[in-house]
Design an enzyme around this catalytic site. Structure first.
Site, PDB file in Angstrom:
ATOM      1  N   TRP A 128       8.910  20.550  18.900  1.00 13.79           N
ATOM      2  CA  TRP A 128      10.044  20.363  20.020  1.00 13.79           C
ATOM      3  C   TRP A 128       9.958  18.858  20.551  1.00 13.79           C
ATOM      4  CZ3 TRP A 128      10.106  21.162  25.921  1.00 13.79           C
ATOM      5  CH2 TRP A 128      11.391  21.118  26.274  1.00 13.79           C
ATOM      6  N   ASP A 209       4.632  28.485  23.678  1.00 15.98           N
ATOM      7  CA  ASP A 209       5.715  28.100  24.145  1.00 15.98           C
ATOM      8  C   ASP A 209       6.840  29.169  23.455  1.00 15.98           C
ATOM      9  OD1 ASP A 209       8.400  27.233  24.794  1.00 15.98           O
ATOM     10  OD2 ASP A 209       7.957  25.018  23.925  1.00 15.98           O
ATOM     11  N   LYS A 244      17.926  30.974  26.515  1.00 13.67           N
ATOM     12  CA  LYS A 244      18.555  31.379  25.250  1.00 13.67           C
ATOM     13  C   LYS A 244      18.941  32.631  25.074  1.00 13.67           C
ATOM     14  CE  LYS A 244      16.860  27.133  24.359  1.00 13.67           C
ATOM     15  NZ  LYS A 244      17.314  25.982  24.145  1.00 13.67           N
TER      16      LYS A 244
END
Ligand code: LMR
Length: 394
Positions: A128, A209, A244
């Site tokens: 990311w 993560d 999300k």
């Protein structure tokens, strides 16, 4: 103080939102920032969230402070969602509510540095776009490890293990729990077990993560890698996000879960986390976490939410297949890998110049790294996107 400042570079991901808004074309397609869109290209509030919000407004009797750890029910439900119902694992875990997954990553970074000022964090290559800057800002030394080969669209698993053998106690090793951002490729269960063995030997701590739980193969299946590590290793940090899978992006709803060797060590470590929060933002915002806790704790709402997640997952995987079909035989590159990968993201393996051409010539907005947000594809735009990729890739 400010007069000599030069114009800053825009954030590589957040900057894309403005570039997209500024594009006047009627054909523009937003495959940039990681937001799940429905088949109409919208990112609506989930019906379960609306219901829980209404419940919250009607029943909330106080907005008095909670604590630096946030909502107790939310923290327990989050640990159970990630770790499953294994009582042994739950007993040696603790969680705190954080402002988004990003807040959890930063608190974890600050915490690790407090415990070990020389702490290194190993990041996968690629990863990311914000990881490196965020963890550097927390004062950690960043080391990259090979993870995924963009040209062949495969994990570089042997190289990963080799690099992880150089870790040592006190180091953090960051993994994406599932649906790797940006690669879309994750270790399989045997590979997770092999990673666990290496870390068991070196003494480094996995730092997960977890931003896309449920978007790969299912809520439990997507947590499998974490549970394999947890069963083998004494300690772990997990930064998770509900942005999300609950579509709560701007509400900033995340958690930092820690796993220690036993319940006493976990409780003590939790106690050391709280001053890190207190000296940063004191305590997390309540609303989004209260909504999530209500949904996860209510059997009917939870079933409806799980069906929503299954729907989002099915649509993403369906759009992957449609993009592969629309590209089939049209370029020199075989894009079949897109259909086998999981999660919102995929790397096309194109140059920044070609990514720029997608935007300027075809109004298809992706990151300069060649990452597409598959969840931004719809039946209405997938043909246009395939035409654009075919035109640019040749
Ligand atoms: C992304 O990678 O696009 C998302 O995780 C959104 C963000 O905050 O960068």
């Amino acid at each position: 103080m400010f007069s000599d400042l030069t114009a800053p570079a825009p954030d590589p991901l957040l900057g894309l939102m403005q570039t997209f808004r500024d594009d006047p074309s009627a054909d523009k397609v937003d495959l940039g920032i990681g937001i799940y869109k429905d088949e109409h290209g919208n990112a609506p509030v989930l019906a379960t969230v609306k219901q829980a919000e209404n419940w919250l407004v009607e029943t909330q009797g106080s907005k008095g402070y909670l604590s630096s750890a946030g909502n107790v029910d939310y923290n327990r439900l989050t640990r159970e969602l990630i770790l499953g119902q294994d009582k042994g694992l739950l007993a040696r875990s603790q969680a705190i509510q954080t402002p988004g997954g990003t807040g959890a990553l930063r608190i974890a970074g600050d915490f690790a540095r407090r415990l070990n000022p020389g702490c290194r964090v190993f990041l996968p290559d690629p990863t990311w776009a914000n990881h490196q800057a965020l963890l550097t800002a927390a004062g950690l030394e960043v080391v990259r490890y090979p993870y995924y080969d963009i040209a062949t669209a495969t994990l570089q698993f042997d190289q990963t293990l080799e690099a992880l053998r150089a870790t040592r106690p006190g180091d953090l090793v960051l993994f994406h729990g599932c649906c790797h951002n940006p690669a879309g490729a994750d270790p399989d269960p045997e590979q997770w077990a092999a990673i666990a063995e290496v870390l068991a030997q070196t003494g480094a701590t996995p730092f997960i993560d977890l931003a896309y739980l449920g978007f790969g193969d299912g809520l439990d299946k997507d947590a499998q890698g974490i549970r394999i590590l947890a069963a083998r290793l004494p300690e772990m940090l997990i930064a998770s996000s509900y942005s999300k899978n609950f579509a709560l992006y701007r509400e900033r709803v995340g958690a930092l879960t820690l796993l220690a060797k036993d319940d006493v060590a976990a409780a003590r470590a939790h106690g050391h986390l709280l001053p890190v929060v207190r000296t940063n933002y004191s305590m997390p915002p309540d609303h989004g976490a209260a909504v999530v806790a209500h949904i996860l704790g209510d059997a009917t709402l939870r079933a409806a939410w799980e069906a929503d997640v299954a729907g989002m997952r099915g649509r993403i995987n369906g759009m992957r297949a449609k993009l592969v079909a629309a590209l089939d035989g049209r370029t020199t590159r075989d894009f079949g890998f897109l259909g086998k990968q999981r999660g919102m993201f995929a790397l096309l393996g194109i140059t920044p110049a070609d990514a720029e051409r997608l935007r300027t010539e075809h109004h298809v907005h992706i990151t300069s790294s060649g990452r597409v947000n598959v969840a931004g594809l719809t039946d209405g735009n997938v043909g246009h996107v395939a035409n654009a990729i075919a035109a640019v890739c040749g």
